[in-house]
Design an enzyme around this catalytic site. Structure first.
Site, PDB file in Angstrom:
ATOM      1  N   ASP A   1      10.659 169.059  -3.019  1.00  0.00           N
ATOM      2  CA  ASP A   1      12.592 170.081  -3.109  1.00  0.00           C
ATOM      3  C   ASP A   1      11.911 171.553  -2.676  1.00  0.00           C
ATOM      4  OD1 ASP A   1      14.462 170.913  -3.714  1.00  0.00           O
ATOM      5  OD2 ASP A   1      15.235 169.845  -5.492  1.00  0.00           O
TER       6      ASP A   1
ATOM      7  N   SER B   1      21.842 169.985  -8.577  1.00  0.00           N
ATOM      8  CA  SER B   1      21.569 171.164  -8.544  1.00  0.00           C
ATOM      9  C   SER B   1      22.242 172.066  -9.210  1.00  0.00           C
ATOM     10  CB  SER B   1      22.046 171.127  -6.903  1.00  0.00           C
ATOM     11  OG  SER B   1      21.274 172.553  -6.195  1.00  0.00           O
TER      12      SER B   1
ATOM     13  N   HIS C   1      15.597 168.178  -1.417  1.00  0.00           N
ATOM     14  CA  HIS C   1      17.188 168.292  -2.578  1.00  0.00           C
ATOM     15  C   HIS C   1      17.734 167.645  -1.594  1.00  0.00           C
ATOM     16  CE1 HIS C   1      18.924 170.949  -4.901  1.00  0.00           C
ATOM     17  NE2 HIS C   1      19.450 170.982  -3.919  1.00  0.00           N
TER      18      HIS C   1
END
Length: 223
Positions: free
Chosen positions: A170, A116, A201
């Site tokens: 996601d 991320s 995610h």
């Protein structure tokens, strides 16, 4: 005695490491977040790797309503990436790389990984780093600035191995962001291995197995 420039969680192999993986966590997490993944990689004993998981500093995060959290840079879903904050973190990660070099691991045996927000930082550090690095592992992430790839990217890392993984469901960083980064990187001449998984995610076991395969391929020691 050398001291690391950021607080870190470290996992060292029984034997002297032949490579170092610096793994950068996501927004609101810390260095412990990916620590449990190391034993799940089931890396062979003849490939001793040192894993370094730095803690990002705490700061007020716009996406969290101004609440303080560990972050590599401030993030506003409506306004994008805090470029000065990102550049500050790049300097800190460069210091981490230099610390490992000074401790005996050459740059070409140091690999940057990130999830991320950590993946954004891994990209932004490695693509412009002036020494050849081992690779980039970019998980559920995006590219902060593709405009400068043409003029500012480091030629020495033009052939750097890159594995990108993303979840098809996601909702935090939609896969379209990852695909956009993929296209920008390919447009700048980088060869990317892309994997996508039916997940959000997060990471999944199939992805962990692919990461293990890729790390062993990239970091293999020629006998």
């Amino acid at each position: 005695m050398l001291s690391a420039p950021l607080p870190t969680v470290e996992i060292n192999p029984a034997e002297a490491p032949v490579a170092v993986v610096i793994w950068l966590h996501g927004l609101g997490a810390d260095g412990h977040d990916f620590e449990p993944i190391v034993p799940e990689l089931h890396l062979p004993a003849d490939l001793p790797i040192r894993f370094v998981f730095p803690h990002a500093p705490e700061m007020a995060v716009t996406a969290f309503g101004g609440q303080r959290a560990r972050a590599w840079f401030d993030f506003d879903p409506g306004g994008g990436v805090d470029s000065p904050g990102l550049e500050k973190s790049v300097r800190q990660v460069r210091d981490l790389i230099q610390y490992e070099i000074d401790s005996g691991t050459p740059a070409e045996r140091i690999l940057l990984a990130g999830f991320s927000q950590g993946g954004v930082l891994a990209f932004h550090t490695a693509l412009y780093y002036p020494k050849r690095l081992a690779g980039i592992l970019a998980l559920s992430t995006f590219l902060a600035d593709s405009e400068s790839l043409g003029s500012e990217k480091a030629r020495v890392n033009a052939q750097i191995p890159i594995l990108m993984c993303h979840g098809q469901q996601d909702a935090v960083l939609p896969m379209a962001l990852g695909k956009s980064a993929l296209e920008a990187l390919q447009g700048s001449g980088y060869a990317i291995e892309w994997r996508e998984y039916p997940m959000g995610h997060e990471v999944c076991m199939e992805e962990i197995q692919e990461i293990s395969r890729w790390l062993q391929s990239v970091l293999a020691v020629n006998s």
